[in-house]
Design an enzyme around this catalytic site. Sequence first.
Site, short mmCIF file in Angstrom:
data_model
loop_
_atom_site.label_atom_id
_atom_site.label_comp_id
_atom_site.label_asym_id
_atom_site.label_seq_id
_atom_site.Cartn_x
_atom_site.Cartn_y
_atom_site.Cartn_z
N LYS A 84 -44.67 -0.73 -18.61
CA LYS A 84 -44.19 -2.11 -18.60
C LYS A 84 -43.96 -2.55 -20.04
CE LYS A 84 -45.25 -6.21 -15.85
NZ LYS A 84 -46.32 -6.93 -15.16
O1 G3P Z 1 -47.30 -9.68 -13.81
C1 G3P Z 1 -46.43 -10.65 -14.27
C2 G3P Z 1 -46.45 -11.94 -13.48
O2 G3P Z 1 -46.50 -11.67 -12.11
C3 G3P Z 1 -47.45 -12.95 -13.94
O3 G3P Z 1 -47.55 -14.05 -13.08
O4 G3P Z 1 -48.74 -16.06 -12.34
O5 G3P Z 1 -49.14 -15.19 -14.66
O6 G3P Z 1 -46.99 -16.27 -14.07
P1 G3P Z 1 -48.15 -15.48 -13.58
#
Ligand code: G3P
Length: 218
Positions: A84
Amino acid sequence: MKFFIDTANVEEIRKAKELKVLDGVTTNPTLISKEKRPFMEVVREILSEITDKPVSLEVASTDVKGMIREGERLAELGSNVVIKIPITEEGLKAVVHFEKKGIKTNVTLVFSPAQALLAMKAGASYISPFVGRLDDISYTGMDLIKQIKKIKDNYQFCSEIIVASVRNPIHVTESAIAGADVATIPYTVIAQLVKHPLTGIGLERFLKDWESVPEKPF
Ligand code: G3P
């Protein structure tokens, strides 16, 4: 649409596996930090649980050399590891490098169609637009998914669209309607997807009425 779980918590991964809907795992430095355990310990445990489905592990360097060094080390941990990488100029160079080496990549922190287009052109295996974080700043995150899907289809790019930053069941159903390849979903939202208040009320009534049925065979 494939379901990935967005977590570094092995218990959550096990629970999602039991539901038989799990197609992969995505992590990020924030999710790893929540586990409060050594990075390699957490990663090895995830990879022993998930051996045949993609597991995204994020690099922490910001320069291409560092990204390549870290990514190559992570890729050695399993053939299902996906590197990633954030969408930056350095990140795109790293994506090109890994694509040539046959190592899969997931380009993350995508917030615009132009970023997605660049990542797809660089040969990203996956791209991760963040819908929840756009919603948070009063943009409609799902519009981004529709735009990226249109660009992908216009030019038959092979990159898979992972809807990330999923916060609720509506994000999941709208991702499927938009034709996203994958939604990466926190365990709490996977659990919410099963539920509906009318299902609960209906089940309760059936069970109550069942009690009054005479001579039940079981
Ligand atoms: O893994 C990346 C993403 O899904 C993060 O989500 O909830 O931290 O915006 P969030």
